[in-house]
Design a protein around this motif. Structure first.
Motif, short mmCIF file in Angstrom:
data_model
loop_
_atom_site.label_atom_id
_atom_site.label_comp_id
_atom_site.label_asym_id
_atom_site.label_seq_id
_atom_site.Cartn_x
_atom_site.Cartn_y
_atom_site.Cartn_z
N LYS A 114 5.44 1.91 0.68
CA LYS A 114 6.31 1.20 1.75
C LYS A 114 7.57 1.48 1.50
O LYS A 114 8.31 1.24 0.34
CB LYS A 114 5.83 -0.18 2.11
N ASN A 166 3.75 0.78 6.88
CA ASN A 166 2.68 0.26 6.39
C ASN A 166 2.67 -0.05 5.04
O ASN A 166 3.35 0.45 4.06
CB ASN A 166 1.44 1.34 6.80
N GLN A 167 1.89 -1.15 4.84
CA GLN A 167 1.92 -1.81 3.46
C GLN A 167 1.49 -1.10 2.36
O GLN A 167 2.17 -0.87 1.36
CB GLN A 167 1.00 -3.13 3.62
N GLY A 183 2.89 2.98 11.76
CA GLY A 183 2.15 2.27 10.66
C GLY A 183 0.84 2.99 10.21
O GLY A 183 -0.06 2.34 9.70
N GLY A 229 1.37 2.46 2.40
CA GLY A 229 2.01 3.65 2.44
C GLY A 229 1.11 4.90 2.58
O GLY A 229 0.19 4.88 3.09
#
Length: 237
Positions: A206, A163-164, A233, A166
């Motif tokens: 990430k 996931n972007q 994610g 983190g």
């Protein structure tokens, strides 16, 4: 859901805001605020706390409630909550958590959302206030397993954050809350997996690989739980 939560604060705005935040992560959990005095000033109200405890028990009863966890902000809020317990018919079903209000509430709410029992929900709340590297208290209040450093882990796993954002607050709460309901001691990159605060101190963005080690009866389930969240994610982009 079986466990309800009551938030006692000197400020009605703080109690309401904390409940609103936690409800975003635990929409099925009964979480009630008891903040401020009866006339809207800063302080605590025995009547408000007692009403919230009774309402929490009553609202959750339809789902087979088995207890309520209470979180407080400052010292006198604890005394007010303790006084309210004396007026309840079943005070044994209410547990006070020694935890930071916001972090503890979020962790407790996520644990309750996942079906944890009342002891595990309190443990999740109190684990949110444990400094990184120190073990969270067990659900029964004593260490129920050997220290993780005393033996090789029963199960391990390595999972890359996709996931972007983190490991920020929401993923940390999901991990810590879920692990609190399992009979396992878990470390993630060396910190207690049941500690929301500890997980956030990792600063894992990430692409970071989380090394999970677990001990105990639910060790395999714990590793699979963390792996499933990470690989999905955490439901985020």
């Amino acid at each position: 859901m079986t466990v309800s939560i009551v938030v006692v604060s000197h400020s009605a705005k703080i109690a309401d805001g904390a409940v609103e935040l936690a409800a975003q992560m635990a929409p099925d959990v009964v979480i009630l605020p008891a903040g401020g005095t009866d006339d809207g000033r800063i302080g605590t109200s025995l009547e408000k706390v007692l009403a919230a405890l009774e309402a929490a028990s009553g609202q959750a009863a339809g789902a087979g409630a088995e207890g309520t966890v209470v979180l407080t902000d400052l010292g006198s809020a604890v005394m007010t909550a303790e006084s309210a317990l004396e007026f309840l018919e079943n005070p044994a079903g209410v547990l006070l958590a020694d935890a930071p209000l916001v972090e503890g509430l979020v962790a407790a709410a996520v644990a309750a959302q996942g079906g944890a029992d009342v002891q595990a929900v309190r443990k999740a709340a109190e684990g949110a206030g444990i400094p990184a590297g120190q073990p969270a208290p067990s659900a029964g209040g004593t260490d129920h397993l050997e220290s993780p450093t005393s033996a090789a882990p029963d199960f391990t796993g390595d999972f890359e954050l996709v996931n972007q954002a983190g490991m920020h607050a929401r993923p940390a709460a999901k991990v810590a809350g879920g692990l609190a309901s399992l009979d396992a001691e878990v470390t993630i990159n060396g910190v207690d997996g049941a500690s929301m605060t500890g997980l956030m101190t990792l600063g894992a963005g990430k692409g970071t690989v989380l090394h999970v080690e677990a001990w105990g009866a639910d060790a395999e389930k714990a590793v699979e739980y963390v792996g499933g969240l990470v690989e999905a994610g955490f439901g985020e982009p």
